[in-house]
Design a protein around this motif. Structure first.
Motif, PDB file in Angstrom:
ATOM      1  N   GLU A 194      35.421   6.067  18.354  1.00 55.31           N
ATOM      2  CA  GLU A 194      35.139   6.160  16.920  1.00 55.31           C
ATOM      3  C   GLU A 194      34.049   5.168  16.525  1.00 55.31           C
ATOM      4  N   LEU A 195      34.020   4.021  17.184  1.00 55.98           N
ATOM      5  CA  LEU A 195      33.025   2.997  16.869  1.00 55.98           C
ATOM      6  C   LEU A 195      31.611   3.442  17.231  1.00 55.98           C
ATOM      7  N   SER A 196      31.504   4.291  18.252  1.00 58.05           N
ATOM      8  CA  SER A 196      30.169   4.709  18.695  1.00 58.05           C
ATOM      9  C   SER A 196      29.691   6.001  18.051  1.00 58.05           C
ATOM     10  N   ASN A 197      30.526   6.664  17.257  1.00 60.60           N
ATOM     11  CA  ASN A 197      30.124   7.919  16.622  1.00 60.60           C
ATOM     12  C   ASN A 197      28.888   7.738  15.750  1.00 60.60           C
ATOM     13  N   ASP A 198      27.804   8.457  16.074  1.00 56.40           N
ATOM     14  CA  ASP A 198      26.571   8.459  15.278  1.00 56.40           C
ATOM     15  C   ASP A 198      26.035   7.050  15.024  1.00 56.40           C
ATOM     16  N   VAL A 199      26.235   6.132  15.971  1.00 56.30           N
ATOM     17  CA  VAL A 199      25.751   4.763  15.782  1.00 56.30           C
ATOM     18  C   VAL A 199      24.225   4.723  15.736  1.00 56.30           C
ATOM     19  N   LEU A 200      23.591   5.664  16.426  1.00 58.46           N
ATOM     20  CA  LEU A 200      22.132   5.790  16.363  1.00 58.46           C
ATOM     21  C   LEU A 200      21.823   6.927  15.390  1.00 58.46           C
ATOM     22  N   ASN A 201      21.603   6.540  14.137  1.00 58.94           N
ATOM     23  CA  ASN A 201      21.403   7.512  13.062  1.00 58.94           C
ATOM     24  C   ASN A 201      20.103   7.203  12.327  1.00 58.94           C
ATOM     25  N   ALA A 202      19.822   7.953  11.274  1.00 55.70           N
ATOM     26  CA  ALA A 202      18.558   7.770  10.559  1.00 55.70           C
ATOM     27  C   ALA A 202      18.409   6.349  10.028  1.00 55.70           C
ATOM     28  N   GLU A 203      19.508   5.758   9.535  1.00 53.85           N
ATOM     29  CA  GLU A 203      19.423   4.419   8.953  1.00 53.85           C
ATOM     30  C   GLU A 203      19.221   3.362  10.030  1.00 53.85           C
ATOM     31  N   SER A 204      20.039   3.395  11.084  1.00 48.30           N
ATOM     32  CA  SER A 204      19.901   2.370  12.123  1.00 48.30           C
ATOM     33  C   SER A 204      18.573   2.504  12.864  1.00 48.30           C
ATOM     34  N   LEU A 205      18.158   3.739  13.139  1.00 47.17           N
ATOM     35  CA  LEU A 205      16.895   3.940  13.848  1.00 47.17           C
ATOM     36  C   LEU A 205      15.683   3.595  12.996  1.00 47.17           C
ATOM     37  N   SER A 206      15.851   3.565  11.683  1.00 50.57           N
ATOM     38  CA  SER A 206      14.724   3.193  10.804  1.00 50.57           C
ATOM     39  C   SER A 206      14.288   1.747  11.025  1.00 50.57           C
ATOM     40  N   HIS A 207      15.145   0.959  11.693  1.00 49.81           N
ATOM     41  CA  HIS A 207      14.805  -0.429  11.997  1.00 49.81           C
ATOM     42  C   HIS A 207      13.956  -0.544  13.264  1.00 49.81           C
ATOM     43  N   CYS A 208      13.755   0.573  13.952  1.00 45.90           N
ATOM     44  CA  CYS A 208      12.923   0.597  15.153  1.00 45.90           C
ATOM     45  C   CYS A 208      11.468   0.874  14.780  1.00 45.90           C
ATOM     46  N   ARG A 209      10.616   0.603  15.735  1.00 46.74           N
ATOM     47  CA  ARG A 209       9.205   0.931  15.535  1.00 46.74           C
ATOM     48  C   ARG A 209       8.637   1.429  16.862  1.00 46.74           C
ATOM     49  N   ASP A 210       8.384   2.724  16.933  1.00 49.23           N
ATOM     50  CA  ASP A 210       7.708   3.311  18.087  1.00 49.23           C
ATOM     51  C   ASP A 210       8.475   3.086  19.387  1.00 49.23           C
ATOM     52  N   VAL A 211       9.814   3.151  19.340  1.00 49.26           N
ATOM     53  CA  VAL A 211      10.601   2.870  20.535  1.00 49.26           C
ATOM     54  C   VAL A 211      10.743   4.118  21.404  1.00 49.26           C
ATOM     55  N   LEU A 212      11.052   3.873  22.663  1.00 47.12           N
ATOM     56  CA  LEU A 212      11.488   4.922  23.572  1.00 47.12           C
ATOM     57  C   LEU A 212      13.012   4.865  23.612  1.00 47.12           C
ATOM     58  N   LEU A 213      13.656   5.982  23.320  1.00 51.22           N
ATOM     59  CA  LEU A 213      15.109   6.024  23.202  1.00 51.22           C
ATOM     60  C   LEU A 213      15.711   6.860  24.324  1.00 51.22           C
ATOM     61  N   PHE A 214      16.717   6.293  24.980  1.00 46.17           N
ATOM     62  CA  PHE A 214      17.462   7.005  26.023  1.00 46.17           C
ATOM     63  C   PHE A 214      18.920   7.107  25.604  1.00 46.17           C
ATOM     64  N   ASN A 215      19.513   8.278  25.793  1.00 39.53           N
ATOM     65  CA  ASN A 215      20.968   8.392  25.679  1.00 39.53           C
ATOM     66  C   ASN A 215      21.505   8.947  26.983  1.00 39.53           C
ATOM     67  N   VAL A 216      22.180   8.071  27.741  1.00 38.03           N
ATOM     68  CA  VAL A 216      22.779   8.453  29.022  1.00 38.03           C
ATOM     69  C   VAL A 216      24.270   8.139  29.029  1.00 38.03           C
ATOM     70  N   GLY A 217      24.819   7.840  27.835  1.00 40.04           N
ATOM     71  CA  GLY A 217      26.241   7.539  27.714  1.00 40.04           C
ATOM     72  C   GLY A 217      27.015   8.770  27.311  1.00 40.04           C
ATOM     73  N   ARG A 218      27.187   8.941  26.001  1.00 46.00           N
ATOM     74  CA  ARG A 218      27.883  10.112  25.474  1.00 46.00           C
ATOM     75  C   ARG A 218      27.121  10.644  24.267  1.00 46.00           C
ATOM     76  N   GLY A 219      27.184  11.958  24.086  1.00 44.74           N
ATOM     77  CA  GLY A 219      26.400  12.610  23.048  1.00 44.74           C
ATOM     78  C   GLY A 219      26.768  12.199  21.642  1.00 44.74           C
ATOM     79  N   ASN A 220      28.010  11.724  21.451  1.00 41.94           N
ATOM     80  CA  ASN A 220      28.450  11.380  20.104  1.00 41.94           C
ATOM     81  C   ASN A 220      27.693  10.201  19.513  1.00 41.94           C
ATOM     82  N   ALA A 221      27.024   9.399  20.344  1.00 43.18           N
ATOM     83  CA  ALA A 221      26.365   8.188  19.856  1.00 43.18           C
ATOM     84  C   ALA A 221      25.120   8.485  19.020  1.00 43.18           C
ATOM     85  N   VAL A 222      24.532   9.657  19.195  1.00 43.86           N
ATOM     86  CA  VAL A 222      23.278   9.997  18.509  1.00 43.86           C
ATOM     87  C   VAL A 222      23.546  11.008  17.406  1.00 43.86           C
TER      88      VAL A 222
END
Length: 303
Positions: A194-222
């Motif tokens: 439950e803690l990782s659900n959608d942790v990488l979302n529009a708001e949190s990712l807005s703090h990034c700048r031109d990053v390369l993003l990998f998700n190799v854990g579980r699909g629920n995180a994005v």
């Protein structure tokens, strides 16, 4: 005598490995009502859990067990997964795609087909900052590998505790948006909780700048719409995705055709049966001796 039922797409191979192992007091059965032990691919077992009337222990053939910890499923048995096998494979996946992206290898292959001699600017990975979400054995292995290439590694986990010196610093997940602005590369290896659900979302990712993003854990995180928004805004330069909320990824999903998303079909780290069997054999011998099993899952935490 302990009765073991195998439920896996690699059934025949696992059956052969079990028979070759000749483990004491262990017999194979295809009758769920007889089985006290199960060796299973979690997605294949989920819908059949209620068939096992005398279930004591399930050994997952995967690291990911989220299919077995969904709300409403029974939890009256011991569940163990496999660990310590995937750090090398995940590191090869992440670093291999990083090398290819940074050095424009796909573009050069296209140019080769057209007979085009054109050079493209690139930067070294040395000096880059990688933020790894999830600092278990896989995250630690990736951190060590990336650090050897000259990268600075920050970790993010539940507690903020640092597991080893491969991480320059580790942050609790509540401080995620504080560390993301420092990232050149973000890698999620988080389990499905439950803690990782959608942790990488529009708001949190807005703090990034031109990053390369990998998700190799579980699909629920994005958060999938949030990722599209982050790509459009430039917060994310490219996303490399191996896991998804729905698998297989539907043919109509926008990720397939997005020019700055790389989709792979959940192949970053495969469970090799021979390695799984070594963990099962060790755990089985502990089971018959009445010792605690390795890699037990806490149903409440989800890992």
């Amino acid at each position: 005598m302990h009765q073991l039922c195998i439920i896996s797409r690699r059934y025949e191979l696992y059956r052969q490995l079990i028979e070759n192992a000749a483990l004491p007091e262990l017999a194979l059965t295809d009758n769920p009502a007889e089985a006290t032990l199960v060796l299973a691919d979690p997605p294949l077992l989920t819908g059949r859990l209620e068939e096992f009337l005398n279930l004591h222990w399930v050994q997952s053939t995967y690291a990911g067990i989220d299919a077995l910890i969904r709300p409403g499923l029974r939890k009256d048995y011991t569940l163990t997964n496999i660990r310590g096998l995937f750090g090398q494979l995940i590191s090869e996946y992440v670093l291999g795609l990083l090398f290819s992206h940074q050095r424009h290898f796909a573009r050069y292959h296209e140019q080769q087909q057209q007979g085009i001699w054109r050079q493209h600017h690139y930067n070294s990975l040395a000096g880059k900052t990688m933020v790894i979400l999830g600092t278990g054995t896989i995250g630690q292995h990736l951190a060590q590998s990336a650090r050897a290439l000259g990268m600075t590694i920050y970790g993010v986990n539940r507690s903020g505790e640092t597991p080893n010196n491969s991480f320059a610093r580790v942050f609790p997940i509540e401080q995620l948006t504080g560390v993301l602005p420092q990232a050149d590369i973000v890698v999620s290896i988080l389990p499905a909780t439950e803690l990782s659900n959608d942790v990488l979302n529009a708001e949190s990712l807005s703090h990034c700048r031109d990053v390369l993003l990998f998700n190799v854990g579980r699909g629920n995180a994005v958060c999938e719409p949030g990722l599209i928004q982050a790509l459009e805004s430039g917060a994310v330069a490219h996303a490399f995705l191996d896991v998804f909320k729905q698998e297989p990824l539907p043919a109509t999903h926008p990720f397939w055709q997005h020019p700055r998303i790389t989709v792979t079909p959940h192949i970053a780290a495969e469970s090799f049966p021979e390695q799984v069997m070594e963990i099962f054999k060790t755990n089985y011998l502990r089971y018959v001796e009445g010792k605690p099993l390795q890699f037990q899952i806490d149903f409440e935490r989800g890992y």
